[in-house]
Motif scaffolding. Structure first.
Motif, PDB file in Angstrom:
ATOM      1  N   LYS A  17       1.044  -1.369  -0.095  1.00  0.00           N
ATOM      2  CA  LYS A  17      -0.108  -0.131  -0.073  1.00  0.00           C
ATOM      3  C   LYS A  17       1.015   1.209  -0.165  1.00  0.00           C
ATOM      4  O   LYS A  17       0.668   2.056  -0.710  1.00  0.00           O
ATOM      5  CB  LYS A  17      -1.005   0.148   1.189  1.00  0.00           C
ATOM      6  CG  LYS A  17      -1.881  -1.172   1.288  1.00  0.00           C
ATOM      7  CD  LYS A  17      -2.970  -1.130   2.462  1.00  0.00           C
ATOM      8  CE  LYS A  17      -2.323  -1.156   3.877  1.00  0.00           C
ATOM      9  NZ  LYS A  17      -1.467  -2.478   4.171  1.00  0.00           N
ATOM     10  N   THR A  18       2.016   1.261   0.965  1.00  0.00           N
ATOM     11  CA  THR A  18       2.708   2.571   0.965  1.00  0.00           C
ATOM     12  C   THR A  18       3.491   2.632  -0.410  1.00  0.00           C
ATOM     13  O   THR A  18       3.546   3.658  -0.830  1.00  0.00           O
ATOM     14  CB  THR A  18       3.638   2.392   2.294  1.00  0.00           C
ATOM     15  OG1 THR A  18       2.898   2.414   3.284  1.00  0.00           O
ATOM     16  CG2 THR A  18       4.614   3.598   2.392  1.00  0.00           C
ATOM     17  N   ARG A  19       4.066   1.506  -0.980  1.00  0.00           N
ATOM     18  CA  ARG A  19       4.921   1.630  -2.071  1.00  0.00           C
ATOM     19  C   ARG A  19       3.851   2.098  -3.130  1.00  0.00           C
ATOM     20  O   ARG A  19       4.410   2.971  -4.181  1.00  0.00           O
ATOM     21  CB  ARG A  19       5.337   0.280  -2.339  1.00  0.00           C
ATOM     22  CG  ARG A  19       6.211   0.117  -3.611  1.00  0.00           C
ATOM     23  CD  ARG A  19       7.438   1.448  -3.574  1.00  0.00           C
ATOM     24  NE  ARG A  19       8.546   0.582  -2.623  1.00  0.00           N
ATOM     25  CZ  ARG A  19       9.435  -0.250  -2.717  1.00  0.00           C
ATOM     26  NH1 ARG A  19       9.480  -0.651  -3.986  1.00  0.00           N
ATOM     27  NH2 ARG A  19      10.184  -0.241  -1.785  1.00  0.00           N
ATOM     28  N   CYS A  67      -1.962  13.622   0.705  1.00  0.00           N
ATOM     29  CA  CYS A  67      -2.033  13.384   2.070  1.00  0.00           C
ATOM     30  C   CYS A  67      -2.335  11.976   2.442  1.00  0.00           C
ATOM     31  O   CYS A  67      -3.506  11.467   2.444  1.00  0.00           O
ATOM     32  CB  CYS A  67      -2.727  14.474   2.964  1.00  0.00           C
ATOM     33  SG  CYS A  67      -2.422  14.358   4.952  1.00  0.00           S
ATOM     34  N   TYR A  68      -1.346  11.152   2.861  1.00  0.00           N
ATOM     35  CA  TYR A  68      -1.672   9.599   3.141  1.00  0.00           C
ATOM     36  C   TYR A  68      -1.696   9.470   4.837  1.00  0.00           C
ATOM     37  O   TYR A  68      -0.600   9.575   5.320  1.00  0.00           O
ATOM     38  CB  TYR A  68      -0.630   8.860   2.842  1.00  0.00           C
ATOM     39  CG  TYR A  68      -0.621   7.418   2.669  1.00  0.00           C
ATOM     40  CD1 TYR A  68      -1.866   6.653   2.359  1.00  0.00           C
ATOM     41  CD2 TYR A  68       0.559   6.693   2.967  1.00  0.00           C
ATOM     42  CE1 TYR A  68      -2.008   5.477   2.542  1.00  0.00           C
ATOM     43  CE2 TYR A  68       0.362   5.292   3.153  1.00  0.00           C
ATOM     44  CZ  TYR A  68      -0.814   4.823   2.914  1.00  0.00           C
ATOM     45  OH  TYR A  68      -1.071   3.232   3.123  1.00  0.00           O
ATOM     46  N   LEU A  69      -2.907   9.088   5.173  1.00  0.00           N
ATOM     47  CA  LEU A  69      -3.090   8.744   6.859  1.00  0.00           C
ATOM     48  C   LEU A  69      -3.017   7.245   6.717  1.00  0.00           C
ATOM     49  O   LEU A  69      -3.902   6.501   6.571  1.00  0.00           O
ATOM     50  CB  LEU A  69      -4.646   9.366   7.267  1.00  0.00           C
ATOM     51  CG  LEU A  69      -4.695  11.163   6.865  1.00  0.00           C
ATOM     52  CD1 LEU A  69      -6.051  11.445   7.586  1.00  0.00           C
ATOM     53  CD2 LEU A  69      -3.420  11.676   7.564  1.00  0.00           C
ATOM     54  N   ASP A  70      -1.861   6.832   7.147  1.00  0.00           N
ATOM     55  CA  ASP A  70      -1.639   5.408   7.403  1.00  0.00           C
ATOM     56  C   ASP A  70      -2.397   4.921   8.832  1.00  0.00           C
ATOM     57  O   ASP A  70      -2.199   5.485   9.863  1.00  0.00           O
ATOM     58  CB  ASP A  70      -0.237   5.186   7.500  1.00  0.00           C
ATOM     59  CG  ASP A  70       0.194   3.689   7.119  1.00  0.00           C
ATOM     60  OD1 ASP A  70      -0.468   3.042   6.519  1.00  0.00           O
ATOM     61  OD2 ASP A  70       1.555   3.525   6.800  1.00  0.00           O
ATOM     62  N   GLU A  71      -2.962   3.772   8.399  1.00  0.00           N
ATOM     63  CA  GLU A  71      -3.816   3.201   9.603  1.00  0.00           C
ATOM     64  C   GLU A  71      -4.640   4.286  10.379  1.00  0.00           C
ATOM     65  O   GLU A  71      -4.712   4.240  11.493  1.00  0.00           O
ATOM     66  CB  GLU A  71      -2.858   2.489  10.379  1.00  0.00           C
ATOM     67  CG  GLU A  71      -2.346   1.112  10.240  1.00  0.00           C
ATOM     68  CD  GLU A  71      -3.260   0.075  10.087  1.00  0.00           C
ATOM     69  OE1 GLU A  71      -4.362   0.135  10.719  1.00  0.00           O
ATOM     70  OE2 GLU A  71      -3.238  -0.745   9.015  1.00  0.00           O
ATOM     71  N   SER A  84       4.736  -9.808   2.071  1.00  0.00           N
ATOM     72  CA  SER A  84       5.621  -9.575   1.225  1.00  0.00           C
ATOM     73  C   SER A  84       6.980  -8.778   1.733  1.00  0.00           C
ATOM     74  O   SER A  84       8.242  -9.052   1.316  1.00  0.00           O
ATOM     75  CB  SER A  84       5.349  -8.676  -0.004  1.00  0.00           C
ATOM     76  OG  SER A  84       4.252  -9.568  -0.540  1.00  0.00           O
ATOM     77  N   ARG A  85       6.652  -7.920   2.646  1.00  0.00           N
ATOM     78  CA  ARG A  85       7.754  -7.051   3.433  1.00  0.00           C
ATOM     79  C   ARG A  85       8.839  -8.136   3.958  1.00  0.00           C
ATOM     80  O   ARG A  85       9.779  -7.872   4.201  1.00  0.00           O
ATOM     81  CB  ARG A  85       7.195  -6.175   4.459  1.00  0.00           C
ATOM     82  CG  ARG A  85       8.198  -5.429   5.123  1.00  0.00           C
ATOM     83  CD  ARG A  85       7.778  -4.851   6.231  1.00  0.00           C
ATOM     84  NE  ARG A  85       7.019  -3.549   6.015  1.00  0.00           N
ATOM     85  CZ  ARG A  85       5.603  -3.230   6.197  1.00  0.00           C
ATOM     86  NH1 ARG A  85       5.000  -3.950   6.958  1.00  0.00           N
ATOM     87  NH2 ARG A  85       5.190  -2.207   5.813  1.00  0.00           N
ATOM     88  N   LEU A  86       8.214  -9.160   4.773  1.00  0.00           N
ATOM     89  CA  LEU A  86       8.963 -10.186   5.610  1.00  0.00           C
ATOM     90  C   LEU A  86       9.915 -10.908   4.304  1.00  0.00           C
ATOM     91  O   LEU A  86      10.984 -11.190   4.765  1.00  0.00           O
ATOM     92  CB  LEU A  86       8.167 -11.145   6.393  1.00  0.00           C
ATOM     93  CG  LEU A  86       7.845 -10.623   7.674  1.00  0.00           C
ATOM     94  CD1 LEU A  86       7.395 -11.891   8.441  1.00  0.00           C
ATOM     95  CD2 LEU A  86       9.141  -9.936   8.422  1.00  0.00           C
TER      96      LEU A  86
HETATM   97 MG   LIG Z   1       2.265   1.138   4.915  1.00  0.00          MG
END
Ligand SMILES: [Mg+2]
Ligand SMILES: Nc1ncnc2c1ncn2[C@@H]1O[C@H](COP(=O)(O)OP(=O)(O)OP(=O)(O)O)[C@@H](O)[C@H]1O
Length: 281
Positions: free
Chosen positions: A58-60, A115-119, A233-235
């Motif tokens: 999501k962040t990427r 503006c990305y508000l994560d979680e 995927s991050r891990l």
């Molecule tokens: Mg993220």
């Protein structure tokens, strides 16, 4: 940072919490029509919600989209203490009196950033409510403490992320909030795409990337046996980077995959069995 074979993404430059696009696109491998849909939403000033488990891109994706759309990006990691003032701003006491300091949301509204508000569900209710007038036709941010009504600059777009099923139901988003967003569903990539991502992000060779993805698939199957967190995927990328940097694969899988996921001796033993079955070294 990582091994020499890694094609690292250009992070761009950052100033006062605002990330400006660099020359090179942050690497993002799409799974469907999300780039087109997001582009349309941006052009029509529609707010977007990215739904999906941790570590699935999501962040990427938002970093990639900010680059494509040539917009600055302001990211806020929300937590259960995050208040409206943390987003909008506050008066600070200085030697010569008080001065107003914009919070990240106000800054994004004024400069026309994404503006990305994560979680976002983690944030306090008063913080969630301040975004409402920005998500409808008004596109304004009322700053009560200064009496200002800031009109969003062209290019401003609100994006939130949300991990369904992760938080307690009492923390779910209210319908009046949810229904202000276009929702894009993210999930772990298909095996072929996950292999491609791992190779790109770590520089490991294809056979090993295949093995890691096969192993992840089998560990994800342990969810039925009580594994609460399955590998993202991050891990896998982190484990692959350890291997690319010379850590032996079994050790890398232990410290990069098994240990972060569980403390339960039975589940750990089951994951070790899967490593033995999949990794032939
Ligand atoms: Mg993220
Ligand atoms: N589609 C993708 N394209 C490129 N890289 C990806 C993709 N999906 C996952 N990745 C890799 O996985 C890593 C984690 O992804 P990311 O940080 O975007 O997850 P996230 O969904 O934002 O997680 P969280 O909910 O924990 O914030 C990235 O740094 C990248 O290496």
């Amino acid at each position: 940072m990582e091994g020499s074979s890694i094609k690292s993404s250009d992070p761009g430059s950052e100033h006062q919490g605002v990330r400006y696009p660099g020359d090179e696109a942050p690497y993002y491998l799409p799974f469907g029509h999300e780039i087109d849909v997001f582009t349309q939403c941006h052009q029509r000033s529609l707010a977007v919600m990215l739904k999906g488990p941790t570590g699935c891109g999501k962040t990427r994706f938002i970093e990639h989209m900010a680059w494509r759309l040539k917009r600055p990006l302001v990211t806020v990691s929300c937590h259960d203490d995050l208040s409206a003032a943390d987003l909008v701003g506050r008066f600070l006491i200085r030697d010569n009196g008080t001065v107003w300091q914009d919070g990240p949301l106000s800054r994004a509204v004024r400069i026309g950033a994404i503006c990305y508000l994560d979680e976002v569900v983690e944030a306090r209710q008063d913080a969630v409510v301040v975004i409402h007038p920005l998500t409808d036709y008004r596109r304004v941010l009322p700053i009560d403490k200064t009496g200002e009504l800031v009109e969003a600059a062209p290019g401003f777009q609100l994006v939130i992320s949300y991990n369904p099923g992760y938080q307690h139901v009492s923390k779910d988003l209210k319908p009046s909030t949810r229904q202000r967003f276009v929702a894009l569903d993210f999930d772990f990539p298909s095996p072929d795409r996950e292999v491609e991502i791992i190779i790109h992000e770590s520089g490991v060779e294809q056979g090993l990337a295949h093995d890691l993805v096969a192993l992840a698939g089998r560990i994800r199957g342990l969810a039925d046996r009580g594994l609460a967190e399955v590998p993202s995927s991050r891990l896998l990328v982190a484990t692959a980077r350890l291997i690319a940097n010379g850590i032996p694969p079994r050790l890398a899988c232990n410290v990069g995959l098994v240990s972060p996921l569980s403390d339960d001796p039975n589940l750990i033993a089951a994951m070790h069995d899967l490593i033995d079955a999949v990794l032939v070294d």
